[in-house]
Scaffold this motif. Structure first.
Motif, mmCIF file in Angstrom:
data_model
loop_
_atom_site.group_PDB
_atom_site.id
_atom_site.type_symbol
_atom_site.label_atom_id
_atom_site.label_comp_id
_atom_site.label_asym_id
_atom_site.label_seq_id
_atom_site.Cartn_x
_atom_site.Cartn_y
_atom_site.Cartn_z
ATOM 1 N N ALA A 36 0.840 -1.213 0.000
ATOM 2 C CA ALA A 36 0.000 0.000 0.000
ATOM 3 C C ALA A 36 0.872 1.258 0.000
ATOM 4 C CB ALA A 36 -0.983 -0.003 1.180
ATOM 5 N N ASP A 37 1.873 1.227 -0.858
ATOM 6 C CA ASP A 37 2.790 2.365 -0.979
ATOM 7 C C ASP A 37 3.347 2.779 0.381
ATOM 8 O OD1 ASP A 37 4.284 4.135 -2.462
ATOM 9 O OD2 ASP A 37 2.688 5.621 -2.689
ATOM 10 N N HIS A 41 2.827 6.199 2.978
ATOM 11 C CA HIS A 41 3.952 7.130 3.136
ATOM 12 C C HIS A 41 4.692 7.377 1.828
ATOM 13 C CE1 HIS A 41 3.161 6.079 7.290
ATOM 14 N NE2 HIS A 41 4.102 6.885 7.741
ATOM 15 N N GLY A 42 4.610 6.430 0.894
ATOM 16 C CA GLY A 42 5.363 6.545 -0.358
ATOM 17 C C GLY A 42 6.645 5.738 -0.285
ATOM 18 N N ILE A 43 6.735 4.712 -1.130
ATOM 19 C CA ILE A 43 7.905 3.831 -1.075
ATOM 20 C C ILE A 43 9.208 4.611 -1.272
ATOM 21 C CG2 ILE A 43 9.085 2.025 -2.431
ATOM 22 C CD1 ILE A 43 6.371 0.639 -2.681
ATOM 23 N N GLU A 44 9.209 5.509 -2.214
ATOM 24 C CA GLU A 44 10.448 6.255 -2.486
ATOM 25 C C GLU A 44 10.840 7.127 -1.286
ATOM 26 O OE1 GLU A 44 7.972 5.841 -4.588
ATOM 27 O OE2 GLU A 44 8.916 4.812 -6.278
ATOM 28 N N ARG A 45 9.841 7.586 -0.549
ATOM 29 C CA ARG A 45 10.152 8.462 0.594
ATOM 30 C C ARG A 45 10.701 7.688 1.784
ATOM 31 N NH1 ARG A 45 4.718 10.343 -0.419
ATOM 32 N NH2 ARG A 45 4.856 11.959 -1.999
ATOM 33 N N LEU A 58 5.630 -6.840 0.012
ATOM 34 C CA LEU A 58 4.533 -6.035 -0.540
ATOM 35 C C LEU A 58 3.686 -6.955 -1.396
ATOM 36 C CD1 LEU A 58 6.016 -6.003 -3.364
ATOM 37 C CD2 LEU A 58 6.891 -3.809 -2.738
ATOM 38 N N LEU A 59 2.717 -6.422 -2.086
ATOM 39 C CA LEU A 59 1.922 -7.332 -2.902
ATOM 40 C C LEU A 59 1.639 -6.839 -4.299
ATOM 41 C CD1 LEU A 59 -0.915 -5.821 -2.049
ATOM 42 C CD2 LEU A 59 -0.739 -7.437 -0.150
ATOM 43 N N ASP A 60 2.012 -5.630 -4.599
ATOM 44 C CA ASP A 60 1.728 -5.072 -5.913
ATOM 45 C C ASP A 60 2.989 -5.172 -6.763
ATOM 46 O OD1 ASP A 60 -0.356 -2.741 -7.104
ATOM 47 O OD2 ASP A 60 1.700 -2.675 -7.838
ATOM 48 N N GLU A 357 -5.683 2.574 8.344
ATOM 49 C CA GLU A 357 -6.588 3.071 7.295
ATOM 50 C C GLU A 357 -6.369 4.555 7.058
ATOM 51 O OE1 GLU A 357 -10.853 2.803 8.016
ATOM 52 O OE2 GLU A 357 -11.255 2.803 5.873
ATOM 53 N N LEU A 358 -6.138 5.305 8.127
ATOM 54 C CA LEU A 358 -5.937 6.745 7.955
ATOM 55 C C LEU A 358 -4.673 7.029 7.141
ATOM 56 C CD1 LEU A 358 -6.911 8.250 11.434
ATOM 57 C CD2 LEU A 358 -8.350 7.762 9.443
ATOM 58 N N MET A 359 -3.608 6.317 7.449
ATOM 59 C CA MET A 359 -2.355 6.571 6.723
ATOM 60 C C MET A 359 -2.480 6.175 5.256
ATOM 61 S SD MET A 359 0.584 5.696 9.507
ATOM 62 C CE MET A 359 0.220 3.983 9.523
ATOM 63 N N CYS A 360 -3.104 5.013 5.035
ATOM 64 C CA CYS A 360 -3.250 4.541 3.644
ATOM 65 C C CYS A 360 -4.157 5.451 2.835
ATOM 66 C CB CYS A 360 -3.808 3.126 3.617
ATOM 67 S SG CYS A 360 -2.672 1.892 4.243
ATOM 68 N N ALA A 361 -5.050 6.171 3.522
ATOM 69 C CA ALA A 361 -6.035 6.992 2.805
ATOM 70 C C ALA A 361 -5.528 8.404 2.516
ATOM 71 C CB ALA A 361 -7.326 7.057 3.613
ATOM 72 N N LEU A 362 -4.325 8.736 2.949
ATOM 73 C CA LEU A 362 -3.810 10.078 2.670
ATOM 74 C C LEU A 362 -3.948 10.351 1.172
ATOM 75 C CD1 LEU A 362 -2.263 12.519 3.978
ATOM 76 C CD2 LEU A 362 -0.212 11.507 2.978
#
Ligand SMILES: *Cc1c(COP(=O)(O)O)cnc(C)c1O
Length: 371
Positions: A36-37, A41-45, A58-60, A357-362
């Motif tokens: 979920a990235d 937070h963003g994988i690159e970050r 991960l799964l994607d 859920e809150l973090m993933c929904a940013l």
């Protein structure tokens, strides 16, 4: 000037939290779960802060490609395995390890043409009943996989449904052990809640061998949420918040008794009440179902929301922050001014959800800074 909303990613906190997982599971190798990235937070970050892990889970497949593009040469595990036969080609090309949880995935592997055999994690359903082979089918699946030239090492894994709660893990550990007793291979059982609450599972035997946690899978703990909140908070687990969502007041209103605020007028002032309007709404990822009374910091002081969350705005009761004015900093969760803090777990609980859920929904429209 852009809208004042902003998310901050605290990379030192990510590293600290990862080190906590390492300290709790010193004999295990550590999967950093970045699905979920990276939990929004963003994988690159997060990559640099988490690269002390032994691998990324991960799964994607597109996210796996992004990790390889960052030049990560170490292990990557696909937690749900492949979704169609073609995905196996990408596994071969990028050297991805993958979970095998059903017979169909074994069929696909058996027809896959590859020079390099794949490392697979055989998933056992020890009671969660989501993915995996039943304990009685596990041995047959292992034998099938072991006979395939496409398969290199086979590891064994399962996932806990109640590591964060009173039901615990003993029944699942027992089912897993019974199903795998005579099978060789590395083991991976613990998620964040098990790493924190059941550390004995991650510690080696006195002869140095690790029995059940060759690999642990640290997800939410890296991102500074307590998986068992409110029983424990992140201070208890010595974890640090990794995401702050902050914005500012863009208006104030003076309500007279009987006046209402927001859609549906669900909040009615019972006394003269000063209200602040915050540039943050559900289109930013703030939960629309957060009821009035959800905590918010205004200039570092604890206030509460009133009325319904709209798409771009929400309202707060400024009674505890009488000095607040247009431009005042509002912390929706995370680190506020002057050392103030609003744990995301508290906001999530008020909104009837979990920090995950809150973090993933940013939302994508929120500008993100790495600090
Ligand atoms: C998401 C996930 C994890 C991490 O879970 P946390 O509760 O975030 O630690 C571990 N294992 C599997 C299979 C997962 O899907």
């Amino acid at each position: 000037m852009p809208r004042p909303i902003q998310a901050l990613i605290h990379v030192a906190a990510l590293s600290h939290n990862l080190a906590r997982a390492r300290a709790l599971a010193p004999d295990a190798r550590l999967w950093s779960v970045v699905k979920a990235d990276a939990y929004g937070h963003g994988i690159e970050r997060v990559f640099d802060a988490l690269r002390a892990a032994d691998g990324f889970a991960l799964l994607d497949l597109a996210e796996a490609q992004r990790l390889r593009a960052l030049d990560w040469r170490g292990p990557i595990l696909l937690l749900e395995g492949v979704f169609e036969p073609r995905d196996l080609e990408l596994c071969s090309r990028l050297g991805l390890w993958h979970v095998v949880h059903c017979e169909q995935q074994i069929d696909w592997l058996s027809r896959h043409k590859t020079h390099e055999p794949h490392r697979v994690f055989l998933k056992i359903n020890s009671g969660m009943n989501r993915l995996g082979f039943t304990p009685t089918a596990a041995r047959g699946a292992w034998v099938r996989l072991n006979a395939l030239p496409q398969v290199d090492e086979i590891s064994l894994m399962t996932h806990f449904s109640d590591a964060d709660g009173p039901r615990g893990i003993a029944h699942q550990v027992q089912a897993f052990d019974a199903a795998t007793a005579d099978l060789p291979g590395e083991r991976s059982l613990s998620n964040s809640a098990a790493i924190l609450r059941h550390p004995a599972l991650s510690v080696g035997r006195s002869d140095g061998a690790v029995t059940r946690s060759d690999w642990v899978r640290a997800g939410i703990l890296q991102y500074g949420c307590a998986p068992d909140f409110p029983a424990h908070d992140i201070a208890h687990w010595d974890l640090r918040p990794t995401m702050t969502l902050r914005s500012a007041l863009i208006a104030t209103q003076q309500l007279q008794p009987g006046e209402r605020v927001g859609y549906g007028g669900t909040h009615v002032a019972e006394r003269p009440q000063r209200i602040g309007i915050v540039a943050c709404g559900y289109a930013d990822g703030y939960p629309r179902h957060a009821p009035g009374g959800t905590p918010v910091l205004v200039d570092g002081r604890r206030c509460t929301t009133v009325g319904r969350v709209s798409m771009d705005m929400l309202a707060v009761d400024l009674t505890p922050a009488p000095q607040a004015a247009i431009g005042s900093t509002v912390t929706l969760w995370g680190e506020g001014p002057q050392g103030s803090r609003l744990p995301i777990d508290e906001v999530a609980q008020a909104a009837g959800t979990i920090g995950y859920e809150l973090m993933c929904a940013l939302a994508r429209r929120v500008p993100v800074s790495v600090v």
